[in-house]
Design a protein around this motif. Structure first.
Motif, PDB file in Angstrom:
ATOM      1  N   CYS A  23      28.655  32.824 -14.610  1.00  0.00           N
ATOM      2  CA  CYS A  23      29.155  31.722 -13.769  1.00  0.00           C
ATOM      3  C   CYS A  23      28.038  30.748 -13.426  1.00  0.00           C
ATOM      4  CB  CYS A  23      29.762  32.267 -12.472  1.00  0.00           C
ATOM      5  SG  CYS A  23      31.352  33.061 -12.723  1.00  0.00           S
ATOM      6  N   ASN A  25      25.466  30.029 -15.138  1.00  0.00           N
ATOM      7  CA  ASN A  25      25.047  29.291 -16.330  1.00  0.00           C
ATOM      8  C   ASN A  25      26.123  28.357 -16.876  1.00  0.00           C
ATOM      9  OD1 ASN A  25      22.505  30.494 -16.336  1.00  0.00           O
ATOM     10  ND2 ASN A  25      23.226  32.223 -17.554  1.00  0.00           N
ATOM     11  N   ASP A  26      27.338  28.431 -16.342  1.00  0.00           N
ATOM     12  CA  ASP A  26      28.447  27.593 -16.817  1.00  0.00           C
ATOM     13  C   ASP A  26      28.408  26.258 -16.085  1.00  0.00           C
ATOM     14  OD1 ASP A  26      30.778  26.371 -17.589  1.00  0.00           O
ATOM     15  OD2 ASP A  26      32.100  28.007 -16.951  1.00  0.00           O
ATOM     16  N   VAL A  27      27.884  25.239 -16.741  1.00  0.00           N
ATOM     17  CA  VAL A  27      27.737  23.923 -16.113  1.00  0.00           C
ATOM     18  C   VAL A  27      29.045  23.140 -16.064  1.00  0.00           C
ATOM     19  CG1 VAL A  27      25.276  23.739 -16.644  1.00  0.00           C
ATOM     20  CG2 VAL A  27      26.974  22.876 -18.278  1.00  0.00           C
ATOM     21  N   THR A  28      30.090  23.618 -16.717  1.00  0.00           N
ATOM     22  CA  THR A  28      31.367  22.900 -16.740  1.00  0.00           C
ATOM     23  C   THR A  28      32.329  23.352 -15.648  1.00  0.00           C
ATOM     24  OG1 THR A  28      32.360  24.439 -18.329  1.00  0.00           O
ATOM     25  CG2 THR A  28      31.168  22.534 -19.236  1.00  0.00           C
ATOM     26  N   SER A  29      32.016  24.429 -14.933  1.00  0.00           N
ATOM     27  CA  SER A  29      32.910  24.953 -13.903  1.00  0.00           C
ATOM     28  C   SER A  29      32.160  25.205 -12.607  1.00  0.00           C
ATOM     29  CB  SER A  29      33.535  26.282 -14.364  1.00  0.00           C
ATOM     30  OG  SER A  29      34.282  26.098 -15.530  1.00  0.00           O
ATOM     31  N   ARG A  58      33.758  31.295 -22.217  1.00  0.00           N
ATOM     32  CA  ARG A  58      33.660  30.954 -23.636  1.00  0.00           C
ATOM     33  C   ARG A  58      32.214  31.051 -24.083  1.00  0.00           C
ATOM     34  NH1 ARG A  58      38.212  26.951 -25.233  1.00  0.00           N
ATOM     35  NH2 ARG A  58      39.471  27.043 -23.385  1.00  0.00           N
ATOM     36  N   ALA A  60      28.976  29.991 -26.003  1.00  0.00           N
ATOM     37  CA  ALA A  60      28.439  28.670 -26.364  1.00  0.00           C
ATOM     38  C   ALA A  60      28.434  28.508 -27.879  1.00  0.00           C
ATOM     39  CB  ALA A  60      27.037  28.517 -25.801  1.00  0.00           C
TER      40      ALA A  60
END
Length: 62
Positions: A23, A25-29, A58, A60
């Protein structure tokens, strides 16, 4: 897709944290509620960890 692998740690002030590298590391959420939030007891942290571990992220694209 890969599973999330949240971990529980205890802070010096004796509160508990659930952290999830996937979470963070997920820059989109946005980071889900409860991740990184100080909790008063380990049982609550364990429940949060167990519920959160079912999430997927998902992989990368290379």
């Amino acid at each position: 897709m890969q599973n999330h692998h949240p971990i529980i740690t205890q802070r010096p002030d004796r509160t508990w944290l659930v952290e999830c590298a996937q979470c963070r590391n997920d820059v989109t959420s946005a980071v889900p509620i409860g991740i990184g939030m100080p909790l008063q007891d380990r049982e609550t942290a364990e429940r949060l960890r167990d519920n959160h571990a079912a999430r997927t992220v998902r992989a990368a694209a290379s």
